[in-house]
Design an enzyme around this catalytic site. Structure first.
Site, short mmCIF file in Angstrom:
data_model
loop_
_atom_site.label_atom_id
_atom_site.label_comp_id
_atom_site.label_asym_id
_atom_site.label_seq_id
_atom_site.Cartn_x
_atom_site.Cartn_y
_atom_site.Cartn_z
CB ALA A 84 44.98 8.69 -18.53
CB THR A 126 38.89 13.16 -22.93
OG1 THR A 126 37.48 12.97 -22.88
CG2 THR A 126 39.30 13.99 -21.73
CE1 TYR A 153 40.07 10.77 -17.77
CE2 TYR A 153 37.97 11.60 -18.57
CZ TYR A 153 39.19 11.01 -18.82
OH TYR A 153 39.54 10.67 -20.10
CE LYS A 157 43.10 12.68 -20.68
NZ LYS A 157 44.21 11.71 -20.96
CG LEU A 193 26.85 2.64 -20.85
CD1 LEU A 193 26.00 2.73 -19.59
CD2 LEU A 193 26.31 3.62 -21.89
CE1 TYR A 210 26.00 4.63 -12.25
CE2 TYR A 210 27.35 6.11 -13.54
CZ TYR A 210 27.23 5.01 -12.72
OH TYR A 210 28.36 4.30 -12.37
CG HIS A 279 25.74 12.08 -15.26
ND1 HIS A 279 24.90 11.00 -15.10
CD2 HIS A 279 26.48 11.82 -16.36
CE1 HIS A 279 25.12 10.13 -16.07
NE2 HIS A 279 26.08 10.61 -16.85
#
Ligand code: NAD
Ligand code: DAU
Length: 339
Positions: A84, A126, A153, A157, A193, A210, A279
């Site tokens: 992916a 996910t 993303y 998925k 991260l 962020y 986010h």
């Protein structure tokens, strides 16, 4: 003997899975099929490239003819689809390749699995397909939580998950879907991260946090994820979906604090930067189903896992510097030019 096709097996989780299978299940043949994008790194598997039960093939999951040839040649009986585009920030700056690999690529693999009658298709999805939870909510994602993806993303998925289910429903492709929370551990590309913060801190560079840094992720040590996927492959009834989580909810600032403390670096390296658009505030997994039905549970707590991870990056500076310089991308040619 099992004969499995692992896609994306040169990436972070895929390479940890390949390593685990070769070490713990010597009767299993692993055909590792990977395009070697920027995220694929054969140095993740240096010691296994000549292993008799491991065959690496460079290629794209969108190439149906090649996928079918591999299934025939190696008499593949299961496909585990890790391949992916996996980084949310990249999906915001360039979503198209996410649709190509994550949607069209999964469709291509499903068509091959259907036409070649592959006995099992395990699709690695996910927790991000469920969307976002509020900080003050008690709720966690269960397998019944409706999909509500927020980034290109996670939308790609979720689309792939729907295709997998549709192939099960329409053509009786025997599938499972796993939805895991955030993984961490050895061999993770330093754009995510934890490895990014370790790498920057080691080099005395700023740590870009962020927004307010109070976003919450449920951290799962990569080995535990791989063990869960093996259980699903070998023990789950077809058609079942499993959440896989670490029961380790932490804010990003909490994670960074631990990293700085362990490396003896100052908090002044932290720099709050512009937030990621859209986010997701919090992810948290209810993993009761896989715990009850398949007798899996995470074996590595956060403190142990983060220490192991930091130790690994400290002991593998060459791996990190090869990624930073781009040298890791020359490895395939070096290893395979004379074969
Ligand atoms: P990664 O980005 O480290 O690795 C992806 C691998 O897929 C790379 O080796 C890359 O070369 C390969 N690849 C990309 N496009 C390809 C294509 N078209 N054909 C063949 N190979 C291709 O990703 P990861 O973090 O190891 O994630 C693996 C899977 O697990 C992904 O499906 C991801 O969505 C899912 N996942 C990841 C996490 C996480 O925290 N990292 C959590 C839950 C689920
Ligand atoms: O939840 C599972 C998902 O976890 C996987 O499906 C994805 O493939 C994987 O990349 C990961 O997605 P996240 O977006 O949660 O992971 P990332 O490491 O990019 O970011 C984790 C948190 O840290 C998130 O709140 C954004 C924040 N962050 C990230 C980076 C790269 C920062 O504050 N600064 C950064 O530089």
């Amino acid at each position: 003997m099992r004969r499995i096709l692992v896609t994306g097996g040169a990436g972070f989780i895929g390479s940890n899975f390949v390593r685990m299978v070769l070490a713990e299940h010597p009767d299993c043949l692993v055909v590792n099929f990977d395009k070697l994008t920027y995220a694929g790194n054969l140095e993740n598997l240096t010691e296994f490239l000549n292993h008799p039960k491991h065959k690496f093939i460079k290629g794209d999951i969108c190439d149906g003819a090649l996928v079918e040839k591999i299934i025939d040649e190696h008499r593949i009986d299961a496909i585990i689809n890790f391949a992916a585009e996996s980084h949310v920030d990249r999906s915001i700056t360039g979503p198209k390749v996410f649709i190509e690999t994550n949607v069209t690529g999964t469709l291509t693999l499903l068509e091959a699995a259907r036409d070649k009658k592959v006995a099992r298709f395990v699709h690695i999805s996910t927790d991000e397909v469920y969307g976002s939870l509020a900080l003050e909510e008690d709720a966690k994602f269960t397998e019944q939580t409706p999909p509500s993806p927020n980034s290109p993303y996670s939308a790609s998925k979720a689309a792939a998950d729907h295709l997998v289910k549709a192939f099960g429903h329409t053509w009786d492709v025997k599938y499972n879907i796993t939805r895991s929370s955030n993984n961490y551990g050895p061999y993770q590309f330093p754009e995510k991260l934890i490895p990014l913060m370790i790498n920057n801190a080691l080099n005395g560079k700023e740590l870009p946090v962020y927004g307010d840094g109070l976003y919450v992720r449920d951290w799962l040590y990569v080995y535990d994820h791989c063990a869960a996927v093996w259980k699903v492959l070998t023990e789950a009834p077809p058609g079942e979906v499993y959440n896989i989580g670490g029961c380790n909810e932490k804010t990003n600032l909490e994670v960074i604090d631990v990293i700085l403390g362990r490396l003896g670096k100052p908090k002044s390296l932290i720099k709050h930067v512009t937030d990621r658009p859209g986010h997701d505030r919090r992810y948290a997994i209810d993993a009761d189903k896989i715990i009850q039905d398949l007798d899996w549970k995470p074996s590595v707590g956060f403190e142990e896992g983060i220490n192991k991870t930091i130790d690994w990056y400290l002991q593998n500076e060459k791996w990190l510097s090869n990624v930073a310089s781009g040298d890791y991308q020359k490895y395939y040619e070096q290893m395979y030019k004379n074969r």
